[in-house]
Design a protein around this motif. Structure first.
Motif, PDB file in Angstrom:
ATOM      1  N   PHE A 502       0.833  -1.204   0.000  1.00  0.00           N
ATOM      2  CA  PHE A 502       0.000   0.000   0.000  1.00  0.00           C
ATOM      3  C   PHE A 502       0.862   1.246   0.000  1.00  0.00           C
ATOM      4  N   ARG A 503       0.242   2.366  -0.404  1.00  0.00           N
ATOM      5  CA  ARG A 503       0.988   3.623  -0.550  1.00  0.00           C
ATOM      6  C   ARG A 503       0.198   4.708   0.181  1.00  0.00           C
ATOM      7  N   ASP A 504       0.924   5.682   0.758  1.00  0.00           N
ATOM      8  CA  ASP A 504       0.220   6.761   1.425  1.00  0.00           C
ATOM      9  C   ASP A 504       0.370   8.072   0.652  1.00  0.00           C
ATOM     10  N   LYS A 505      -0.297   9.104   1.154  1.00  0.00           N
ATOM     11  CA  LYS A 505      -0.327  10.405   0.467  1.00  0.00           C
ATOM     12  C   LYS A 505       1.062  11.029   0.352  1.00  0.00           C
ATOM     13  N   LYS A 506       1.989  10.594   1.219  1.00  0.00           N
ATOM     14  CA  LYS A 506       3.357  11.134   1.145  1.00  0.00           C
ATOM     15  C   LYS A 506       4.185  10.390   0.092  1.00  0.00           C
ATOM     16  N   MET A 507       3.491   9.533  -0.695  1.00  0.00           N
ATOM     17  CA  MET A 507       4.121   8.737  -1.761  1.00  0.00           C
ATOM     18  C   MET A 507       5.099   7.705  -1.191  1.00  0.00           C
ATOM     19  N   GLN A 508       4.818   7.217   0.013  1.00  0.00           N
ATOM     20  CA  GLN A 508       5.687   6.178   0.598  1.00  0.00           C
ATOM     21  C   GLN A 508       5.001   4.832   0.538  1.00  0.00           C
TER      22      GLN A 508
END
Length: 508
Positions: A502-508
């Protein structure tokens, strides 16, 4: 329901040349006609004659004219035809997959009296009636026949219910007897059901009642336990002759009864819970209708006559063209044939519960079917021909459908995600979530086979913007929850559903 005369498959002759029986194959590709000369003619689905073969007597020394063919049925795999004869025998012919294939006798069942009628409702099982009053079963696998039940009265008619799991026989003394291979949980009784006032030559088992008719010019609809629901009386009509044969549409919603120069049509009205009479189909100089056969997709009805004629009727409630690419033929309230006009492929969309189908839509890059009934939702994949009907309470058509996954339809409705696997009639699973973006949901259905795991169906979705839940859809339990410290904007399970990316809004 409108019945338009589609074509004349076989012109009638001068004088009697009776069509003794007719049958459609289960795959809708072949139509067989047998006349009084004991030759079976085979037509394709467009009504072109493509093949024929002669039947043979039980004993050659009595010659070819020593018997009449009284019953004919295709096997469920459409590669064989059973022929029941008055010289006390049933032959099963292997007709092969293609036109012109050699016709070979693969089974024969010798009986103690004339075979009067015949059905082939399930694999390896032929059910037939005899002049001595017995109803028997022939097993094509073991090559043996056995008596299901005996009566003392000539069997005049035999019919099965829509599923093929139950059989009705009509006898010369008016008796109608019911037998179940499997009553499918209905709890309906077996044995003698009712005594009809005359021999029920026209006998058929529709979805909501049993219809019987004969020489007294009355059509009677009986309920599940033999009580009279309705009677249509034509005994005072001087133009009406005796009723000779009957057929039910594959969905069980319409019944056609044949007599002289006329087809009478009854349609079941779910709103009134009663049979309604449609306008009869009058055809001058047709003479007595001796056989009726309904194509299994519901689109055609064929009628054979005393003079050897075979008429084909087009049956439809309505037809419409969808986006100039698909033809929708409503052949009954609960059955629609969807045909792709460019490829010619067809799918038969049918409510198994007999509910009326509302408008059919084709969504998801014109690959997936969606239709509502009053109590169910119908879904289908046109590429794989996998169809589903699941219980569904109407929500005013506010659902949103997503077709990103080839195996599963995702339906969002009022904060709930429901998953339906194509080809399965049970809802696969449903969870509460507000996140309707397909990038925030991942479903894996048996995508990579693993040793020791029969079924592997898993789902990952967002409980809230920072929490992922993973669910085992086979067992219906939570596998685990992952909390994260910032907003999640994409997630995906691997093929086996054991790893999650999965990926978060911080592009991590």
């Amino acid at each position: 329901q409108c019945y338009t005369n589609d074509r004349d498959l076989q012109p009638p002759q001068d004088g009697a040349a009776k069509v003794t029986c007719m049958a459609w194959s289960y795959n809708n590709a072949k139509f067989a006609v047998c006349t009084v000369d004991r030759v079976v003619l085979l037509y394709d689905e467009h009504g072109e004659r493509r093949d024929k073969f002669s039947t043979k007597p039980a004993d050659a020394k009595y010659g070819r004219k020593s018997y009449v063919v009284k019953g004919m049925a295709f096997s469920p795999d459409s590669t064989k035809i059973a022929i029941g004869q008055t010289d006390n025998i049933i032959y099963v012919y292997k007709i092969g997959e293609d036109w012109g294939d050699k016709k070979v006798i693969c089974n024969k069942f010798i009986q103690t009296s004339a075979v009067t009628c015949l059905l082939w409702p399930a694999e390896n099982i032929i059910v037939f009636g005899l002049a001595e009053g017995k109803v028997r079963l022939a097993n094509t696998k073991t090559n043996k026949s056995s008596t299901i039940y005996g009566t003392d009265s000539f069997v005049v008619s035999l019919t099965s219910n829509v599923s093929g799991k139950g059989v009705l026989s009509g006898h010369a003394d008016g008796t109608i007897v019911r037998y179940f291979f499997d009553d499918e949980g209905s709890g309906e009784s077996q044995g003698k059901l009712v005594t009809h006032p005359c021999p029920p030559y026209a006998l058929t088992w529709a979805s909501n009642s049993i219809i019987a008719a004969g020489c007294d010019k009355k059509i009677v609809a009986y309920g599940k336990e033999g009580h009279i629901i309705q009677t249509f009386d034509y005994s005072r009509d001087p133009t009406e002759k005796e009723f000779t044969t009957a057929a039910t549409s594959p969905g069980g919603q319409s019944v056609v009864i044949g007599s002289y120069d006329r087809l009478r049509v009854l349609n079941w009205s779910p709103r009134r819970s009663a049979w309604e009479e449609a306008r009869p189909k009058e055809i001058a100089h047709l003479y007595t209708i001796t056989a009726l056969a309904w194509k299994r997709d519901g689109s055609r009805l064929c009628a054979g006559t005393l003079c050897g004629g075979v008429e084909q009727f087009d049956c439809c409630l309505r037809r419409r063209i969808y986006k100039n690419k698909f033809e929708m033929t409503y052949v009954g309230p609960s059955q629609v044939i969807v045909k792709n006009l460019s490829t010619g492929t067809r799918v038969v969309l049918k409510s198994h519960y007999g509910y009326e189908i509302d408008e059919v839509k084709i969504l998801g890059k014109e690959r997936y079917l969606v239709a509502h009934t009053s109590d169910t939702l119908l879904l289908g994949d046109l590429n794989s021909n996998k169809l589903s009907e699941v219980a569904w309470q109407g929500s005013g058509g506010n659902e949103k459908f997503f077709f990103d996954n080839e195996n599963v339809c995702m339906i969002f409705n009022a904060g709930e995600l429901t998953l339906v696997e194509y080809g399965n009639n049970e809802i696969l699973g449903s969870v509460r979530t507000e996140f309707m973006n397909p990038h925030l949901i991942s479903v894996r259905i048996n995508e990579r086979r693993q040793r020791g795991m029969e079924e592997n169906k898993r789902l990952a979705y967002l409980i809230d913007i920072k929490t992922i839940a993973a669910v085992d859809l086979v067992g219906g339990y939570n596998i685990g929850t992952i909390s994260h410290d910032s907003k999640i904007d994409w997630l995906e399970l691997n093929e086996t559903g054991h790893k999650l990316l999965f990926r978060d809004k911080k592009m991590q």
